[in-house]
Each structure stands twice: as structure tokens, then as C-alpha cells.
Design an enzyme around this catalytic site. Structure first.
Site, PDB file in Angstrom:
ATOM      1  N   THR A  35       6.307  -7.780 -28.982  1.00 45.71           N
ATOM      2  CA  THR A  35       5.925  -8.967 -29.625  1.00 45.71           C
ATOM      3  C   THR A  35       5.198  -8.822 -31.065  1.00 45.71           C
ATOM      4  OG1 THR A  35       4.754 -11.177 -29.245  1.00 45.71           O
ATOM      5  CG2 THR A  35       3.550  -9.342 -28.769  1.00 45.71           C
TER       6      THR A  35
ATOM      7  N   THR B 294       5.658 -14.535 -21.568  1.00 49.77           N
ATOM      8  CA  THR B 294       5.568 -14.946 -22.895  1.00 49.77           C
ATOM      9  C   THR B 294       4.826 -16.303 -22.955  1.00 49.77           C
ATOM     10  OG1 THR B 294       7.617 -16.522 -22.776  1.00 49.77           O
ATOM     11  CG2 THR B 294       8.179 -14.092 -23.561  1.00 49.77           C
ATOM     12  N   GLY B 295       4.246 -16.426 -24.142  1.00 50.70           N
ATOM     13  CA  GLY B 295       3.369 -17.769 -24.172  1.00 50.70           C
ATOM     14  C   GLY B 295       2.173 -17.253 -24.608  1.00 50.70           C
TER      15      GLY B 295
ATOM     16  N   THR C 141       7.802 -13.795 -27.939  1.00 48.79           N
ATOM     17  CA  THR C 141       7.965 -12.110 -27.275  1.00 48.79           C
ATOM     18  C   THR C 141       8.945 -12.209 -26.820  1.00 48.79           C
ATOM     19  OG1 THR C 141       5.509 -12.673 -26.983  1.00 48.79           O
ATOM     20  CG2 THR C 141       6.866 -11.053 -25.526  1.00 48.79           C
TER      21      THR C 141
ATOM     22  N   ARG D 224      -6.079  -9.139 -33.877  1.00 44.18           N
ATOM     23  CA  ARG D 224      -6.061 -10.003 -32.300  1.00 44.18           C
ATOM     24  C   ARG D 224      -4.891  -9.250 -31.917  1.00 44.18           C
ATOM     25  NH1 ARG D 224      -1.444 -12.632 -29.706  1.00 44.18           N
ATOM     26  NH2 ARG D 224      -2.306 -13.990 -28.302  1.00 44.18           N
TER      27      ARG D 224
ATOM     28  N   SER E 201       9.893 -13.569 -33.677  1.00 44.17           N
ATOM     29  CA  SER E 201       8.882 -13.366 -32.689  1.00 44.17           C
ATOM     30  C   SER E 201       8.724 -12.039 -32.420  1.00 44.17           C
ATOM     31  CB  SER E 201       8.936 -14.243 -31.604  1.00 44.17           C
ATOM     32  OG  SER E 201      10.053 -13.770 -30.706  1.00 44.17           O
TER      33      SER E 201
HETATM   34  N1  ASP Z   1       2.061 -13.729 -25.195  1.00 43.39           N
HETATM   35  C1  ASP Z   1       2.161 -13.413 -26.827  1.00 43.39           C
HETATM   36  C2  ASP Z   1       0.892 -12.980 -27.250  1.00 43.39           C
HETATM   37  O1  ASP Z   1      -0.082 -13.966 -27.016  1.00 43.39           O
HETATM   38  C3  ASP Z   1       2.915 -14.233 -27.881  1.00 43.39           C
HETATM   39  C4  ASP Z   1       3.908 -14.749 -27.043  1.00 43.39           C
HETATM   40  O2  ASP Z   1       4.590 -14.783 -26.226  1.00 43.39           O
HETATM   41  O3  ASP Z   1       4.119 -15.958 -27.771  1.00 43.39           O
HETATM   42  O4  ASP Z   1       0.573 -12.448 -28.270  1.00 43.39           O
END
Ligand code: ASP
Length: 375
Positions: free
Chosen positions: A240, A273-274, A222, A250, A96
Site C-alpha cells: 500500500t 484494506t481500509g 491497498t 505514519r 493506492s
Molecule cells: N489499510 C491501509 C492503511 O491504513 C490503507 C488502506 O487500505 O486504505 O495504511
């Protein structure tokens, strides 16, 4: 704690560093520009996403151990944060982040990162950067060597080259490439780039999670790591490879101040994260820090932000059968008093901390019950 560095040595080293720091002058030297005056003494603390205590990149320490050890040996607070997240960026097993991060829809690893230095009141970031294993170091170079905050894409790479970073043709590992090819096989490229294609892409990704090919934390994944140093200094870093199989170009929340990271030396730090889009719509890290400024505990400050996310999540394709968000979002928060919290939408997540008592994985406090995919 690993075998070669015993817990006793770790704690003793940290305690000695704490004593040295306590005797240090109140004016911190070594920062660019005017020295920062820190009046608060604090216990040192590092908080991170759970992967901050899972990977070692072939070394002895996880990210939180490394950051804590650096912090308590006198390193600058942001140096310590970045040294910590470098562990995950360089570990190919953490798909990740950094090298071996899951690539975008075209099979290219594009990385986002930000960092913020409380005492200096400065920050740096890069987005959609290709070819550099450690985007957090490039983000820090943007902070230190330019008057800007965010560089993107090819020009971020050009800046990195000029700063002496090694640029590689491809940051995929055999694993990340194999998983991308499997995702290509499961999706229908003809719908690119409409919403139906996004849904199909997410469905294919989630089916790979269900089949055990990738874990949910790496589909979205991340590392955010924030630290409170022995003299009360605060900083954070987020890095990330972003949402797996994203549309090229993106950019998520990680490099955006107030979303993937926010630090205020007078208050504390928050990072995430997320699902980045949900965070971007609500600028939660900024909201959390402002909530703490008004006196909220880190846990309550983050729960309040997650309530906002829930309220503002109205699109059908983002809701589960209970009408609740069908994605994960987690915040890692600390304040200047050394209080901290890991707070998630659903109660299935952990976070990492490291204090003078050593590293730990703890369960996040959650806003909702059940799981994101609850029928
Ligand atoms: N927050 C990060 C993003 O949307 C990815 C993640 O943490 O899953 O790029």
C-alpha cells in the site's frame, strides 16, 4: 479475462497445472530450510481486494490472474502472491499502491508492505519505504535474506539498495502530485499536527472523494492478495501507499503481522484494506485466523472481527450520525479447504477471486447496512 488469453486456454492451463501438481510429491522442494510436508490436496484459489482484478500495468493479466497462473504453473505460493501484487504496484493508475500511490502530507510517496509464507512459517515487511516501486519484493527480501521481520524508513531503503533494487527520487506521477497539491490547497496546515488538523485533513480528502477527484478506495487503498496452492500451501501479501496525505512516518496496518496480513499454514490466511488504525487496535487478521482455527467459516470469522471493530470504535470523530463507524474496512479470507469470503463493514465493496473457473469480482458480505457516511 482478457482477449489474448481466452477463458478456455486459461482454464485448460490451470487444469493441466492441477494435474501436474496432483502427481507431484507431497514434500515441497525449493523452500529455504527444511522442506515443508504438505499433506492436504486443495483446489487452487487466489483472493484479493477488488483492485486485484482492475489493473494490468500495461500487461495482459490482473493481479489475481497473474497469481493464479503462476501458482498453477508450479511457482512457489508466495512468489505467486508477490507476482500478483506487483501488477498493482507498477500500474500508475492504481493510486493506492506502489508507483503513483497518493503521497503523504509532504508530497512524498511512502510505502508499506508485508508478506507471509505458510509452509516456511516466515514473514517479511517494510514500512515508510521511499523510492522503490515494488515494496512487496523488498518485504520478501527481508524475509529471505535477514533474520528479521520488519525494516523501516531510510534503513529499509538502504537495505533495498544493498539488495540491488533501483531507488528513485520520487514515485509520484503527474496525477498523484496534482491531487496532493489540491489537497494542500484544501487543508489548513497551521493546525499540524493536532487532532483538529487530522479532522481537517480527512474532511478535505473526503471532499475530494465527493468531488470525484479520487475514489474512496484510493483515499484508503491497498492490495491484499492471498493464495491457496495446488498442494494446500498458503501465503499472502499486502502492499500500500497507505492513507492518502498521512502524517510523514505514519505506518498503517499493512506491514504489521496480525493486522494487515496473517497466514497460518494449518488454518488459512486473512488480509485487509481500509482504515488501518481500526484494524491495528484489534489485530483483526490474527483474530480471523484464530476464529477459523476454532472452526468458523471465513465469512463468520471476519464478521466476528468486524463486530469487535464496531464495539471498539467509540471516538466521536470516527462515528456517523447513526453512531456507527464512519470508515471502511474490508477483510479477504481463505482457509485450507478452499472456502473464502470478502467481508466489509458496509455493503458497498467488492473483492476479487480467481479459481480454475477464471477471475471474478464478487460483492462483499457486510456487517452493517447503509453507508459509512450515513447521516
Ligand atoms: N489499510 C491501509 C492503511 O491504513 C490503507 C488502506 O487500505 O486504505 O495504511
Amino acid at each position: 479475462m482478457n482477449e489474448r488469453l481466452s477463458r478456455r486456454d486459461f482454464v485448460r492451463g490451470a487444469a493441466l497445472a492441477g494435474v501436474a501438481a496432483a502427481a507431484a510429491p507431497e514434500v515441497l522442494q525449493g523452500f529455504a530450510g527444511a522442506p515443508a510436508v504438505i499433506t492436504r490436496a486443495a483446489r487452487s484459489l487466489v483472493i484479493a481486494s477488488a483492485n486485484g482484478h482492475r489493473y494490468r500495468a500495461g500487461g495482459r493479466q490482473t493481479a489475481v490472474e497473474k497469481a493464479f497462473a503462476s501458482l498453477t504453473s508450479g511457482a512457489d505460493v508466495l512468489e505467486a502472491c508477490v507476482a500478483g501484487v506487483n501488477v498493482n504496484e507498477l500500474d500508475p493508475e492504481d493510486t493506492s499502491v506502489g508507483y503513483g500511490g497518493l503521497p503523504n502530507a509532504e508530497g512524498v510517496v511512502q510505502l508499506d508492505s508485508s508478506c507471509m509464507h505458510g509452509p516456511k512459517k516466515r514473514a517479511g515487511a517494510v514500512a515508510a519505504l521511499e523510492g522503490v516501486r515494488t515494496p512487496s519484493l523488498v518485504a520478501k527480501a527481508v524475509m529471505e535474506h535477514t533474520d528479521h521481520h520488519l525494516l523501516v524508513g531510510k534503513d529499509a531503503q538502504r537495505f533495498a539498495r544493498q539488495m540491488g533494487f533501483t531507488i528513485e527520487d520520487d514515485l509520484n506521477t503527474d496525477t498523484s502530485r496534482r491531487l496532493w497539491l489540491e489537497w494542500k490547497r484544501r487543508t489548513d496546515p497551521e493546525h499540524f499536527p493536532g487532532k483538529s488538523r487530522s479532522d481537517a485533513a480527512v474532511r478535505a480528502g473526503l471532499s475530494m472523494v465527493a468531488d470525484g477527484l479520487i475514489d474512496a478506495e484510493h483515499f484508503w487503498g491497498t492490495i491484499n492478495l492471498d493464495a491457496l496452492g495446488p498442494r494446500g500451501e498458503i501465503a499472502g501479501a499486502t502492499t500500500t501507499s497507505g492513507l492518502a496525505w498521512k502524517i510523514p512516518g505514519r505506518v498503517g496496518d499493512s506491514p504489521i503481522l496480525g493486522a494487515g496480513l496473517y497466514v497460518d499454514q494449518d488454518v488459512g490466511a486473512a488480509g485487509s484494506t481500509g482504515r488501518g488504525e481500526a484494524n491495528l487496535y484489534n489485530l483483526c487478521s490474527f483474530l480471523i485466523v484464530e476464529n477459523m482455527r476454532r472452526g468458523m467459516h471465513p465469512k463468520d470469522a471476519a464478521l466476528d472481527a468486524l463486530r469487535r471493530v464496531q464495539k471498539n470504535t467509540v471516538e466521536k470523530h470516527l462515528l456517523n450520525a447513526r453512531g456507527l463507524p464512519n470508515f471502511g474496512l474490508v477483510f479477504y479470507v481463505l482457509n485450507g479447504k478452499g472456502e473464502y469470503a470478502g467481508v466489509s463493514l458496509y455493503p458497498d465493496r467488492q473483492y476479487a477471486v480467481c479459481t480454475e473457473n477464471g477471475p471474478q469480482l464478487l460483492d462483499c458480505d457486510a456487517l452493517l447496512t447503509g453507508t459509512a457516511s450515513d447521516a
